[in-house]
Scaffold this active site. Structure first.
Site, mmCIF file in Angstrom:
data_model
loop_
_atom_site.group_PDB
_atom_site.id
_atom_site.type_symbol
_atom_site.label_atom_id
_atom_site.label_comp_id
_atom_site.label_asym_id
_atom_site.label_seq_id
_atom_site.Cartn_x
_atom_site.Cartn_y
_atom_site.Cartn_z
ATOM 1 C CG ASP A 146 54.050 53.075 58.128
ATOM 2 O OD1 ASP A 146 53.633 53.045 56.907
ATOM 3 O OD2 ASP A 146 54.010 53.983 58.650
ATOM 4 C CG HIS A 147 52.909 50.801 52.893
ATOM 5 N ND1 HIS A 147 51.707 51.065 53.354
ATOM 6 C CD2 HIS A 147 52.930 51.712 51.855
ATOM 7 C CE1 HIS A 147 50.948 51.757 52.951
ATOM 8 N NE2 HIS A 147 51.633 52.291 51.991
ATOM 9 N NE ARG A 156 36.991 33.274 57.840
ATOM 10 C CZ ARG A 156 37.328 34.527 58.231
ATOM 11 N NH1 ARG A 156 37.773 35.363 57.452
ATOM 12 N NH2 ARG A 156 37.220 34.807 59.629
ATOM 13 C CG HIS A 173 51.121 55.731 56.283
ATOM 14 N ND1 HIS A 173 51.813 54.776 56.477
ATOM 15 C CD2 HIS A 173 50.178 55.569 55.472
ATOM 16 C CE1 HIS A 173 51.054 53.847 55.791
ATOM 17 N NE2 HIS A 173 50.182 54.389 55.421
ATOM 18 C CG ASP A 222 43.426 54.799 56.232
ATOM 19 O OD1 ASP A 222 43.782 53.698 56.699
ATOM 20 O OD2 ASP A 222 43.639 54.970 55.174
ATOM 21 C CE LYS A 268 40.937 57.269 51.365
ATOM 22 N NZ LYS A 268 42.210 56.752 50.486
#
Length: 513
Positions: A198-199, A62, A261, A256, A361
């Site tokens: 998936d990195h 954008r 992962h 997540d 986390k």
């Protein structure tokens, strides 16, 4: 081990064929993912001479921007994230391949403009009309963009040219939405055109799991329930939500991290040997493992899963706020920032071997590891010595931040008395192979260009991963947590996670550095 010999690396391979002539179209080209990971990865591929000379990029977003402004922003990103000086000779050729187009993803006119620009870029760079579309956007745009590309004729391929689409995570937010997105995409494209990325699979140690298991005759014979006591998979982060509170409130750690992962790490660790390294041969074996994970009943969710949310605490010598104090987070949020689970795989190799997983986390240290704990040796030989107990052997695959492998075993402590000490034998990729510039996306982007889907999830794999976590999602939604926050920042998570293993006579392996 001769460390002076030149060694190959898989992340940015020094020897390998160049990618096909093609145009990479990045939807969301003005975003963080593009600047921090994709563009530096492309530059690293250019340095390794793995980009075709007939390659170009069209960025779409954008934000209003000219081609020249886009190219300057790329230079800034590469300088910031590649960690060294830009080679002017490489940069001159590299930067001239980048173009930019601004527009609204909902606007049909944008896709007509994309088609026109691609026609011109293809003519100027001889890209053979090979295009792949990278969805670096919010998930709500994934299906929409592919639909509009198909309506404009930009998904049609033939023997003379190919079209591919790369879908970032999250792929759906539960099993039903993942199935719906798969159905939407498969009406518009063949499975061979869809690359669900998936990195984590771009990381060297993850790619090396198969080589380590299947190329070493000393490990594969003991990679089973007869010798292995249990497996631990930990993905620990020191960061909080880092300004992504709005997204994380709707996602949470379970959505997540676990269906993507962690399921990938489980499948690579537990899979049977494929008949070849053909993409579908490898993914067939991964899919079998995901389908073999024992379904979790509602009662088992209560005893075999743990959720947590971080409170305030100390990390790195500094006070950090609780999750509920982060921006864009509800003051009474029920979103989990920590997950631990116990899974069982119903097949011959892994029957009764628990797979413990955890992700969280604001934990003590940043580490992603796979711990293979072997069964204890019999104590009978040492019963008349001062040795009081036998430590089990552990094999650890370190995925991040340092990539490597370590083996923990017992050895006699020097002296007249029989005493055992624990010894670690360590291998680090960087020390042996040398440090390679990498964002983790180089291998994956290169595979997109050459049409290798081995490191990308298939539709059935995505749905199988969601099938594992869906019962947990449903029960957690029905039974909100009553004790959040339940672990302090800078710790290893809630005490219930420790109890999950202690009930089985086991404990987590924590890495402080």
């Amino acid at each position: 081990m001769d460390q002076s010999a030149e060694q190959p690396t898989a992340t940015v391979p020094r020897v390998g064929k160049q990618g096909d002539p093609c145009v990479m179209v990045i939807f969301g080209a003005a975003g963080d993912l593009t600047g921090r990971l994709l563009l530096p990865a492309l530059y690293n591929l250019a340095r390794a001479n793995l980009l075709s000379k007939e390659f170009a990029v069209l960025g779409v977003a954008r934000t209003q921007m000219t081609d020249e402004v886009f190219r300057q922003s790329i230079r800034d990103d590469v300088k910031q994230y590649c960690g060294d000086c830009i080679d002017d000779a490489i940069w001159d050729s590299f930067s001239r391949r980048f173009y930019y187009l601004s527009g609204d993803f909902n606007d049909d006119r944008l896709y007509s403009q994309v088609k026109e620009r691609l026609t011109q870029i293809d003519r100027d760079h001889s890209t053979h009309q090979n295009f792949f579309y990278y969805m670096a956007t919010a998930p709500s745009f994934f299906g929409l963009i592919v639909e509009k590309l198909a309506a404009t004729g930009l998904m049609e391929q033939s023997n003379d040219h190919w079209r591919r689409v790369v879908i970032e995570k999250p792929f759906g937010h539960d099993l039903d939405s993942a199935k719906a997105l798969n159905q939407q995409l498969l009406k518009l494209a063949d499975e061979k055109q869809i690359y669900r990325i998936d990195h984590y699979l771009g990381k060297e140690t993850v790619q090396n799991i198969m080589a380590f298991r299947f190329a070493n005759g000393i490990f594969e014979p003991i990679w089973n329930r007869r010798y292995i006591d249990h497996v631990q998979i930990s993905v620990a982060e020191t960061v909080g939500v880092e300004g992504r509170g709005g997204y994380f409130e709707h996602a949470g750690s379970l959505r997540d991290m676990v269906p993507n992962h962690i399921m990938q790490l489980i499948s690579l660790t537990a899979m049977e040997p494929p008949i070849s390294f053909d993409a579908n041969a490898v993914r067939d074996e991964q899919a079998k493992i995901l389908h073999a994970i024992q379904p979790i009943s509602d009662e088992e969710v209560l005893t075999r899963s743990v959720r947590g949310q971080y409170g305030e605490g100390m990390l790195g010598g500094q006070e950090v706020p609780a999750y509920r104090s982060e921006s864009d987070v509800a003051p009474d949020s029920r979103t989990e920032t920590y997950v631990a689970m116990k899974l069982l795989i119903d097949n011959w190799r892994w029957a009764d071997v628990p797979f413990y997983l955890r992700t969280g986390k604001r934990m003590t240290a940043r580490h992603t590891d796979i711990v293979i704990q072997f069964r204890r040796a019999p104590f009978v030989l040492f019963r008349d010595t001062t040795v009081e107990h036998m430590m089990p052997n552990q094999l650890v695959l370190h995925i991040q931040p340092e990539e490597g492998i370590s083996l923990q075993f017992a050895a006699k402590v020097p002296g007249p008395v029989m005493r055992l000490g624990t010894v670690d034998m360590n291998f680090e990729y960087q020390e042996y192979f040398g440090k390679q510039p990498s964002t983790g996306y180089e291998r994956l982007l290169h595979d997109c260009m050459i049409g290798d889907q081995t490191l990308f999830q298939r539709a059935d794999m995505v749905e199988a991963g969601w099938s594992v976590v869906n019962p947990v999602l449903d029960l957690w939604k029905a039974l909100p947590p009553r004790n959040f926050p339940n672990y302090a920042s800078g710790t290893w998570g809630p005490k219930e996670a420790d109890e999950l293993l202690e009930r089985d006579g086991r404990r987590w392996r924590n890495f402080e550095k």
